[in-house]
Motif scaffolding. Sequence first.
Motif, short mmCIF file in Angstrom:
data_model
loop_
_atom_site.label_atom_id
_atom_site.label_comp_id
_atom_site.label_asym_id
_atom_site.label_seq_id
_atom_site.Cartn_x
_atom_site.Cartn_y
_atom_site.Cartn_z
N ARG A 2 0.85 -1.19 0.00
CA ARG A 2 0.00 0.00 0.00
C ARG A 2 0.89 1.24 0.00
NH1 ARG A 2 -5.17 0.59 3.82
NH2 ARG A 2 -5.90 -0.76 2.13
N ASP A 29 -2.28 -0.72 -5.17
CA ASP A 29 -2.94 -0.23 -3.97
C ASP A 29 -2.42 1.18 -3.66
OD1 ASP A 29 -4.42 0.02 -1.67
OD2 ASP A 29 -3.36 -1.53 -0.54
N ARG A 60 -10.19 6.29 -3.14
CA ARG A 60 -8.76 6.38 -2.79
C ARG A 60 -8.11 7.70 -3.20
NH1 ARG A 60 -6.42 0.30 -4.32
NH2 ARG A 60 -8.08 -0.88 -3.31
N PRO A 84 -0.09 2.78 5.48
CA PRO A 84 0.56 2.38 4.23
C PRO A 84 1.94 1.78 4.52
CG PRO A 84 0.80 4.74 4.53
CD PRO A 84 -0.08 4.25 5.65
#
Length: 254
Positions: A2, A29, A60, A84
Amino acid sequence: MRILLTNDDGYHAPGLEVLEAIARQFSDDIWICAPSEEQSGAGHALTLNRPVRLVKFAERRFAVTGTPTDSVVMALRQVLDNPPDLILSGVNRGANLADDITYSGTVSAAIEGALAGIRSVAFSQVHTAASIASGNLFEAASQWGAKVLAPLLDAPLAARTLINVNFPPVAAAAVKGIRVTRQGFHDYARGTVIEGRDPRGYKYYWFGLDPIEHTLDHGTDLEAIEEGFVSVTPLQLDLTHYSTIGVLAERFGD
């Protein structure tokens, strides 16, 4: 993996599109949380005297009515359900070299990530009058960004450190390579202060961004950029000058 993207040039800045293209070479991601407007020179400022608003543009993709630091804080505390693995800031329109990093919102967003214990990298594309005139403002960053980022993904980094990357103002094919550098220092000059008057007759002042003279010390980020290399500088958040502790302790009888 992420990846959180942010910047200081604002959500709609072209450099953020370049950064997203770099990030997508490593992951799907991808999350974006950036200032809604340009915040260049904001440094590590945190908004405390007014509310901050979060705007969702798409899945997002978010903007924050505040600073780069605000954007990272909001992303970590309000947007993401899990932290993240990586925070990327940039690609800044202009250099973040030497002592100018203390003013940089781009670097400060990465600082906030490092404080949160997240691997963080700041990207900036150096510009000159010639590179701006060429129209290829982010060519070096676009072509060299992934090459720089790949070795950084699993490099052992100490706690509260971050990486500051600057791309030289040349065509991608003219980049000579990548150098690991230390932070340089400009010969101090902060530009002009331009005085004017608003329509009601009151004075205002605008800081000018004149070229800053500097001496090219060997091994610095300034030297690397001057010689056409990508500069990769590890930065630490501990600003303590340790060799002075003993001197001051003697003065205060400690």
